[in-house]
Design a protein around this motif. Sequence first.
Motif, short mmCIF file in Angstrom:
data_model
loop_
_atom_site.label_atom_id
_atom_site.label_comp_id
_atom_site.label_asym_id
_atom_site.label_seq_id
_atom_site.Cartn_x
_atom_site.Cartn_y
_atom_site.Cartn_z
N ARG A 1 17.73 7.57 -7.40
CA ARG A 1 17.45 8.57 -8.42
C ARG A 1 15.99 8.95 -8.50
N ALA A 2 15.10 8.00 -8.19
CA ALA A 2 13.66 8.25 -8.38
C ALA A 2 12.93 8.56 -7.07
N ILE A 3 13.65 8.58 -5.97
CA ILE A 3 12.97 8.61 -4.68
C ILE A 3 12.17 9.89 -4.44
N ASP A 4 12.54 11.00 -5.14
CA ASP A 4 11.77 12.24 -4.96
C ASP A 4 10.73 12.46 -6.07
N ASP A 5 10.51 11.42 -6.87
CA ASP A 5 9.41 11.46 -7.85
C ASP A 5 8.15 10.87 -7.21
N LYS A 6 7.01 11.27 -7.76
CA LYS A 6 5.75 10.72 -7.24
C LYS A 6 5.63 9.23 -7.57
N VAL A 7 5.06 8.48 -6.64
CA VAL A 7 4.96 7.04 -6.81
C VAL A 7 4.14 6.66 -8.04
N TYR B 1 6.07 5.54 -10.96
CA TYR B 1 6.93 4.35 -10.82
C TYR B 1 6.39 3.17 -11.63
N SER B 2 7.30 2.33 -12.09
CA SER B 2 6.89 1.05 -12.68
C SER B 2 6.51 0.12 -11.53
N LEU B 3 5.87 -0.99 -11.88
CA LEU B 3 5.48 -1.95 -10.85
C LEU B 3 6.70 -2.46 -10.07
N GLY B 4 7.79 -2.69 -10.82
CA GLY B 4 9.03 -3.16 -10.18
C GLY B 4 9.55 -2.14 -9.17
N MET B 5 9.47 -0.85 -9.52
CA MET B 5 9.93 0.20 -8.60
C MET B 5 9.04 0.28 -7.37
N ARG B 6 7.74 0.13 -7.58
CA ARG B 6 6.80 0.14 -6.43
C ARG B 6 7.09 -1.02 -5.49
N GLN B 7 7.37 -2.14 -6.13
CA GLN B 7 7.72 -3.34 -5.37
C GLN B 7 8.96 -3.07 -4.50
N ARG B 8 9.97 -2.43 -5.12
CA ARG B 8 11.20 -2.16 -4.38
C ARG B 8 10.98 -1.12 -3.29
N LEU B 9 10.09 -0.15 -3.56
CA LEU B 9 9.76 0.83 -2.52
C LEU B 9 9.07 0.12 -1.34
N GLY B 10 8.20 -0.81 -1.66
CA GLY B 10 7.54 -1.61 -0.61
C GLY B 10 8.56 -2.37 0.22
N ILE B 11 9.54 -2.94 -0.45
CA ILE B 11 10.58 -3.68 0.27
C ILE B 11 11.42 -2.72 1.11
N ALA B 12 11.72 -1.53 0.56
CA ALA B 12 12.47 -0.52 1.33
C ALA B 12 11.71 -0.21 2.61
N GLU C 1 0.85 -1.19 0.00
CA GLU C 1 0.00 0.00 0.00
C GLU C 1 0.89 1.24 0.00
N MET C 2 0.76 2.04 -1.05
CA MET C 2 1.55 3.27 -1.14
C MET C 2 0.64 4.43 -1.54
N TYR C 3 1.02 5.62 -1.13
CA TYR C 3 0.27 6.80 -1.56
C TYR C 3 0.84 7.26 -2.89
N LYS C 4 0.04 7.13 -3.95
CA LYS C 4 0.53 7.37 -5.31
C LYS C 4 0.86 8.83 -5.59
N PHE C 5 0.17 9.74 -4.89
CA PHE C 5 0.40 11.16 -5.17
C PHE C 5 1.50 11.76 -4.31
#
Length: 314
Positions: A128-134, A137-148, A91-95
Amino acid sequence: MVVLSDVVLSVKRLQKAIGGKTIIHDMTFDVYAGEVFGFLGPNGAGKTTTIRMLVGLASTDSGQIRICGTSLTDDFSKAIAQVGCIVENPEMYKFMTGRENLESFARMSGGITAERIDEVVAFVDLSRAIDDKVKTYSLGMRQRLGIAQALLHRPRLLILDEPTNGLDPAGIRELRQFIRRLAEEEQLAVFISSHMLSEIEMMCDRVAIINQGRVISVGLVKTLMEQYADQVEWVFTPEQIKRAVELLAGLPFVSEAWPTVDERVKCRMEVERIGEANQTLVKAGISVLGIATKTVTLEDLFLTLTEGEKPHGD
Ligand SMILES: Nc1ncnc2c1ncn2[C@@H]1O[C@H](COP(=O)(O)OP(=O)(O)O)[C@@H](O)[C@H]1O
Ligand SMILES: [Mg+2]
């Protein structure tokens, strides 16, 4: 190097019924620090139900779950403090940006510094992408953010429920490399469920195979794959069936050979031996019109493991 005495997750005789039906039967396995442990089973096998119990999202009827020696039922907060988990979709806040998501989570759990956030972000390769809005992100990036997020509080055990679902091959490869690094460099115990044998083969050290809520077998993936390799079935179309069966059955690397009703010969051997088997027939003056493999599916493997040797006949 895995120190086998360092049990991070210990599950003993776990049992659960839902609506009067037993979903999880007497489940027992251990997961060690520094290993990637696969939880492999077809859809409906009970993977998500088990994971929900492991993280306290579902109650258990009986049995014991210990995390780093602490019983989940006796001291829930101490035990769960050692666990990072993503059940189904994170669960992530996309905006919000990736960093804002992590910060909001850090505020809720407390004791997480800005440095720790940078550290996990670098680890999952999202700097590199951490200050971009979720939402970008691609699904893989969201997945990695979830793991982070799951790693922020420095757990000893990371639990991922079917993490490759929906990822493209490149995303799966990245996830695989990154999970291996977590286990090897951070000595985390990583528990991954999947219904795909090929994924477990590439990612995990050990595996528990489950079906209908039971553990059918627990062991090294390598050992499982050796068993699996023996199960590869080949269909030869030779000119003299009876003689071909005799010759193939006589080869030391062929575990079985038998004629089929449609005038072919079925046999079991590893793929590396096919050329040799074919040569044997050709040298004996038997032309081989075709060789095909019958792909052994995970379901077949389950059947073999649950029923033992099946009689052949088709
Ligand atoms: N809340 C529930 N109520 C009734 N049956 C459930 C519930 N949750 C899971 N099940 C059943 O438990 C079994 C295991 O489901 P699940 O743990 O989701 O399997 P998996 O994750 O391996 O696909 C399935 O037969 C499913 O229908
Ligand atoms: Mg599931």
